[in-house]
Write a protein that holds these residues in place. Sequence first.
Motif, PDB file in Angstrom:
ATOM      1  N   TYR A   1      45.683 141.001 -53.280  1.00 19.14           N
ATOM      2  CA  TYR A   1      46.836 141.272 -54.138  1.00 19.14           C
ATOM      3  C   TYR A   1      46.630 140.655 -55.512  1.00 19.14           C
ATOM      4  O   TYR A   1      46.865 141.291 -56.543  1.00 19.14           O
ATOM      5  CB  TYR A   1      48.110 140.717 -53.506  1.00 19.14           C
ATOM      6  N   LYS A   2      46.213 139.415 -55.532  1.00 17.50           N
ATOM      7  CA  LYS A   2      45.988 138.724 -56.804  1.00 17.50           C
ATOM      8  C   LYS A   2      44.949 139.442 -57.643  1.00 17.50           C
ATOM      9  O   LYS A   2      45.121 139.616 -58.860  1.00 17.50           O
ATOM     10  CB  LYS A   2      45.556 137.282 -56.541  1.00 17.50           C
ATOM     11  N   ASN A   3      43.886 139.897 -57.016  1.00 19.77           N
ATOM     12  CA  ASN A   3      42.818 140.577 -57.752  1.00 19.77           C
ATOM     13  C   ASN A   3      43.267 141.920 -58.310  1.00 19.77           C
ATOM     14  O   ASN A   3      42.655 142.440 -59.253  1.00 19.77           O
ATOM     15  CB  ASN A   3      41.602 140.777 -56.847  1.00 19.77           C
ATOM     16  N   ARG A   4      44.325 142.482 -57.723  1.00 18.88           N
ATOM     17  CA  ARG A   4      44.866 143.762 -58.205  1.00 18.88           C
ATOM     18  C   ARG A   4      46.065 143.545 -59.128  1.00 18.88           C
ATOM     19  O   ARG A   4      46.826 144.466 -59.386  1.00 18.88           O
ATOM     20  CB  ARG A   4      45.230 144.659 -57.031  1.00 18.88           C
ATOM     21  N   SER A   5      46.237 142.327 -59.604  1.00 19.27           N
ATOM     22  CA  SER A   5      47.188 141.935 -60.655  1.00 19.27           C
ATOM     23  C   SER A   5      48.612 141.696 -60.158  1.00 19.27           C
ATOM     24  O   SER A   5      49.518 141.489 -60.974  1.00 19.27           O
ATOM     25  CB  SER A   5      47.204 142.928 -61.819  1.00 19.27           C
ATOM     26  N   TYR A   6      48.836 141.694 -58.829  1.00 20.66           N
ATOM     27  CA  TYR A   6      50.182 141.424 -58.328  1.00 20.66           C
ATOM     28  C   TYR A   6      50.600 140.005 -58.699  1.00 20.66           C
ATOM     29  O   TYR A   6      49.843 139.052 -58.532  1.00 20.66           O
ATOM     30  CB  TYR A   6      50.237 141.585 -56.809  1.00 20.66           C
ATOM     31  N   GLY A   7      51.817 139.864 -59.191  1.00 20.88           N
ATOM     32  CA  GLY A   7      52.374 138.561 -59.497  1.00 20.88           C
ATOM     33  C   GLY A   7      51.873 137.919 -60.774  1.00 20.88           C
ATOM     34  O   GLY A   7      52.191 136.754 -61.042  1.00 20.88           O
ATOM     35  N   GLU A   8      51.132 138.652 -61.581  1.00 20.10           N
ATOM     36  CA  GLU A   8      50.550 138.049 -62.781  1.00 20.10           C
ATOM     37  C   GLU A   8      51.583 137.751 -63.869  1.00 20.10           C
ATOM     38  O   GLU A   8      51.432 136.804 -64.637  1.00 20.10           O
ATOM     39  CB  GLU A   8      49.479 138.969 -63.362  1.00 20.10           C
ATOM     40  N   ILE A   9      52.635 138.559 -63.936  1.00 22.20           N
ATOM     41  CA  ILE A   9      53.585 138.445 -65.048  1.00 22.20           C
ATOM     42  C   ILE A   9      54.878 137.814 -64.543  1.00 22.20           C
ATOM     43  O   ILE A   9      55.550 138.386 -63.686  1.00 22.20           O
ATOM     44  CB  ILE A   9      53.882 139.826 -65.661  1.00 22.20           C
ATOM     45  N   PRO A  10      55.250 136.651 -65.045  1.00 21.83           N
ATOM     46  CA  PRO A  10      56.510 136.047 -64.608  1.00 21.83           C
ATOM     47  C   PRO A  10      57.711 136.824 -65.133  1.00 21.83           C
ATOM     48  O   PRO A  10      57.664 137.431 -66.203  1.00 21.83           O
ATOM     49  CB  PRO A  10      56.462 134.642 -65.196  1.00 21.83           C
ATOM     50  N   VAL A  11      58.793 136.781 -64.364  1.00 18.74           N
ATOM     51  CA  VAL A  11      60.041 137.420 -64.785  1.00 18.74           C
ATOM     52  C   VAL A  11      60.678 136.650 -65.938  1.00 18.74           C
ATOM     53  O   VAL A  11      61.146 137.214 -66.916  1.00 18.74           O
ATOM     54  CB  VAL A  11      61.005 137.517 -63.584  1.00 18.74           C
ATOM     55  N   GLY A  12      60.739 135.332 -65.802  1.00 20.84           N
ATOM     56  CA  GLY A  12      61.358 134.507 -66.832  1.00 20.84           C
ATOM     57  C   GLY A  12      62.875 134.597 -66.814  1.00 20.84           C
ATOM     58  O   GLY A  12      63.482 135.180 -65.911  1.00 20.84           O
ATOM     59  N   THR A  13      63.487 134.025 -67.817  1.00 20.17           N
ATOM     60  CA  THR A  13      64.943 134.014 -67.932  1.00 20.17           C
ATOM     61  C   THR A  13      65.363 134.686 -69.231  1.00 20.17           C
ATOM     62  O   THR A  13      64.590 134.767 -70.176  1.00 20.17           O
ATOM     63  CB  THR A  13      65.491 132.580 -67.894  1.00 20.17           C
ATOM     64  N   GLY A  14      66.607 135.156 -69.261  1.00 23.07           N
ATOM     65  CA  GLY A  14      67.115 135.846 -70.436  1.00 23.07           C
ATOM     66  C   GLY A  14      68.184 135.041 -71.144  1.00 23.07           C
ATOM     67  O   GLY A  14      68.061 133.830 -71.306  1.00 23.07           O
ATOM     68  N   PHE A  15      69.277 135.721 -71.521  1.00 18.85           N
ATOM     69  CA  PHE A  15      70.307 135.101 -72.342  1.00 18.85           C
ATOM     70  C   PHE A  15      71.445 134.472 -71.543  1.00 18.85           C
ATOM     71  O   PHE A  15      72.062 133.519 -71.996  1.00 18.85           O
ATOM     72  CB  PHE A  15      70.887 136.127 -73.320  1.00 18.85           C
ATOM     73  N   LYS A  16      71.742 135.023 -70.347  1.00 20.63           N
ATOM     74  CA  LYS A  16      72.862 134.480 -69.589  1.00 20.63           C
ATOM     75  C   LYS A  16      72.642 134.658 -68.095  1.00 20.63           C
ATOM     76  O   LYS A  16      72.345 135.755 -67.639  1.00 20.63           O
ATOM     77  CB  LYS A  16      74.182 135.153 -69.996  1.00 20.63           C
TER      78      LYS A  16
END
Length: 216
Positions: A6-21
């Motif tokens: 999964y990791k090698n196929r780019s799963y989970g590479e980009i964090p969701v992060g937080t927004g404004f509220k």
Amino acid sequence: MSEDDYKNRSYGEIPVGTGFKPGIVVVDFQLGFTDPQYPLGGAPLVMRALENTEKLLEVARRYGVPVANCNTAYMNEREMPYWKITAVRETFRHDHPSAAIDPRIYDPAYDLTVCKKAPSIFFSTDVADFFTKERVDTVIITGCNTSGCIRASSIDSFSHKYRTLVPEDCVGDIEEQPHRDNLRDLGRRYVDVTNLADTLAYLERWHAAETASETA
């Protein structure tokens, strides 16, 4: 095959992060799951999640974070979907005491309260409309069970295009393996899996920024 595939196929590479509220959903912490006198009640991971969610909500309500709380209940078996769980069919009724939301995590004067009829807290309820009015763009998922209603609520949150955070120690399940497996899978695709400490730190940062903007 291994987890590295999964990791090698780019799963989970980009964090969701937080927004404004932020907004918080509390999924199915009803007595049927939290009181050991009932067939589904008192699982250790669920009780840990209840205790941690209580801590999270104390801070969230103090800072004015929107909270949506729910139970699952039906008039009778005719109204229900085709549940394969005897205890759900027999006890998840409006007139059954196990349907009540656990008072440790419930403030009826503060929380939006919905009774859901399906696994997701968003399905055919007013939660998304409530969050739209409150301008929420980051949803924190708490409750039980991880492999069922938490997973469904997380996917619906993602589908509504919210940034979605799931604190591992604020959700619980009957068994640890499904809890771990489903969080790992959600974290690969749809959500950021966090914990209580990091989520509290996020609320502190958000509140500090809000306070600073109001006094600027």
